[in-house]
Design a protein around this motif. Sequence first.
Motif, PDB file in Angstrom:
ATOM      1  N   ARG A  29       0.229   5.811   2.859  1.00  0.00           N
ATOM      2  CA  ARG A  29       0.357   6.552   1.605  1.00  0.00           C
ATOM      3  C   ARG A  29      -0.327   5.718   0.538  1.00  0.00           C
ATOM      4  O   ARG A  29       0.095   4.600   0.242  1.00  0.00           O
ATOM      5  CB  ARG A  29       1.829   6.751   1.256  1.00  0.00           C
ATOM      6  CG  ARG A  29       2.027   7.727   0.156  1.00  0.00           C
ATOM      7  CD  ARG A  29       2.494   9.034   0.790  1.00  0.00           C
ATOM      8  NE  ARG A  29       2.733  10.010  -0.245  1.00  0.00           N
ATOM      9  CZ  ARG A  29       2.147  11.195  -0.237  1.00  0.00           C
ATOM     10  NH1 ARG A  29       1.349  11.530   0.741  1.00  0.00           N
ATOM     11  NH2 ARG A  29       2.392  12.048  -1.178  1.00  0.00           N
ATOM     12  N   MET A  30      -1.422   6.238  -0.024  1.00  0.00           N
ATOM     13  CA  MET A  30      -2.179   5.516  -1.045  1.00  0.00           C
ATOM     14  C   MET A  30      -2.477   6.465  -2.192  1.00  0.00           C
ATOM     15  O   MET A  30      -3.022   7.548  -1.968  1.00  0.00           O
ATOM     16  CB  MET A  30      -3.486   4.967  -0.462  1.00  0.00           C
ATOM     17  CG  MET A  30      -3.280   3.972   0.684  1.00  0.00           C
ATOM     18  SD  MET A  30      -4.812   3.444   1.461  1.00  0.00           S
ATOM     19  CE  MET A  30      -5.411   2.303   0.237  1.00  0.00           C
ATOM     20  N   ALA A  31      -2.104   6.060  -3.390  1.00  0.00           N
ATOM     21  CA  ALA A  31      -2.360   6.840  -4.603  1.00  0.00           C
ATOM     22  C   ALA A  31      -1.822   8.270  -4.478  1.00  0.00           C
ATOM     23  O   ALA A  31      -2.412   9.214  -4.991  1.00  0.00           O
ATOM     24  CB  ALA A  31      -3.855   6.858  -4.923  1.00  0.00           C
ATOM     25  N   GLY A  32      -0.718   8.409  -3.773  1.00  0.00           N
ATOM     26  CA  GLY A  32      -0.101   9.718  -3.625  1.00  0.00           C
ATOM     27  C   GLY A  32      -0.700  10.570  -2.518  1.00  0.00           C
ATOM     28  O   GLY A  32      -0.306  11.720  -2.341  1.00  0.00           O
ATOM     29  N   TYR A  33      -1.633  10.033  -1.760  1.00  0.00           N
ATOM     30  CA  TYR A  33      -2.281  10.767  -0.674  1.00  0.00           C
ATOM     31  C   TYR A  33      -1.942  10.114   0.664  1.00  0.00           C
ATOM     32  O   TYR A  33      -1.843   8.897   0.762  1.00  0.00           O
ATOM     33  CB  TYR A  33      -3.811  10.755  -0.837  1.00  0.00           C
ATOM     34  CG  TYR A  33      -4.292  11.458  -2.072  1.00  0.00           C
ATOM     35  CD1 TYR A  33      -4.540  12.818  -2.064  1.00  0.00           C
ATOM     36  CD2 TYR A  33      -4.517  10.746  -3.249  1.00  0.00           C
ATOM     37  CE1 TYR A  33      -4.997  13.471  -3.202  1.00  0.00           C
ATOM     38  CE2 TYR A  33      -4.975  11.382  -4.393  1.00  0.00           C
ATOM     39  CZ  TYR A  33      -5.209  12.750  -4.362  1.00  0.00           C
ATOM     40  OH  TYR A  33      -5.647  13.388  -5.492  1.00  0.00           O
ATOM     41  N   GLU A  34      -1.798  10.927   1.692  1.00  0.00           N
ATOM     42  CA  GLU A  34      -1.657  10.425   3.051  1.00  0.00           C
ATOM     43  C   GLU A  34      -3.074  10.195   3.570  1.00  0.00           C
ATOM     44  O   GLU A  34      -3.879  11.116   3.619  1.00  0.00           O
ATOM     45  CB  GLU A  34      -0.931  11.460   3.925  1.00  0.00           C
ATOM     46  CG  GLU A  34      -0.553  10.943   5.281  1.00  0.00           C
ATOM     47  CD  GLU A  34       0.630   9.985   5.261  1.00  0.00           C
ATOM     48  OE1 GLU A  34       0.774   9.238   6.230  1.00  0.00           O
ATOM     49  OE2 GLU A  34       1.410   9.969   4.287  1.00  0.00           O
ATOM     50  N   VAL A  35      -3.380   8.943   3.929  1.00  0.00           N
ATOM     51  CA  VAL A  35      -4.740   8.566   4.314  1.00  0.00           C
ATOM     52  C   VAL A  35      -4.685   7.843   5.654  1.00  0.00           C
ATOM     53  O   VAL A  35      -3.871   6.938   5.840  1.00  0.00           O
ATOM     54  CB  VAL A  35      -5.367   7.633   3.244  1.00  0.00           C
ATOM     55  CG1 VAL A  35      -6.781   7.236   3.626  1.00  0.00           C
ATOM     56  CG2 VAL A  35      -5.349   8.289   1.877  1.00  0.00           C
ATOM     57  N   MET A  36      -5.554   8.241   6.574  1.00  0.00           N
ATOM     58  CA  MET A  36      -5.658   7.537   7.852  1.00  0.00           C
ATOM     59  C   MET A  36      -6.553   6.317   7.628  1.00  0.00           C
ATOM     60  O   MET A  36      -7.667   6.439   7.123  1.00  0.00           O
ATOM     61  CB  MET A  36      -6.258   8.443   8.926  1.00  0.00           C
ATOM     62  CG  MET A  36      -6.211   7.845  10.301  1.00  0.00           C
ATOM     63  SD  MET A  36      -4.541   7.469  10.909  1.00  0.00           S
ATOM     64  CE  MET A  36      -3.835   9.093  11.043  1.00  0.00           C
TER      65      MET A  36
END
Length: 165
Positions: A29-36
């Motif tokens: 979870r980075m900057a409110g986004y789920e990121v692979m």
Amino acid sequence: MRAPENQGDEAALQALLPCKPDKATRPQRMAGYEVMVTMMGCEADGGLFAIAVAVPSSHQALMAVLAQWQTHVLASVHAQGGSRKAFALKGADAQPEGTQLLARGRAGAGTPGASASEAQEPSGRALNVQAVWFSRGGRLYHAAVYAERLSQAMTEPFFGSLTFE
């Protein structure tokens, strides 16, 4: 050595690491986004060498993740600031512009390579970081070296080897 990539990428990032890297892929979870995020890294010559690739869902997410990632690196070494300058890599996207960060701080909780005793102290041993970020085709790339003492002999071969095949 090929840097971490996801399936279907038309051009892989190449990098010369001074040791055999460990690899991992996990959602973050980075900057409110789920990121692979796919990471690889290893320790050699008194430093931690790391490369990561994040795949945000949109350009807006990429920009937000980039800003938080840079802030996180500064916080992870307890830096009071750092110097930034443009970083150009042939084949990387022009926007967002590639960035190089140099920072001095201290090892501690959350710092790559910190020992358990350092993580418990508010400020451990001196720790410096040289890191770059750049993007290509919707992917955000990060390469960094963390060490008590950074030298050109340590950083130039690593950063100079970054290239897209």
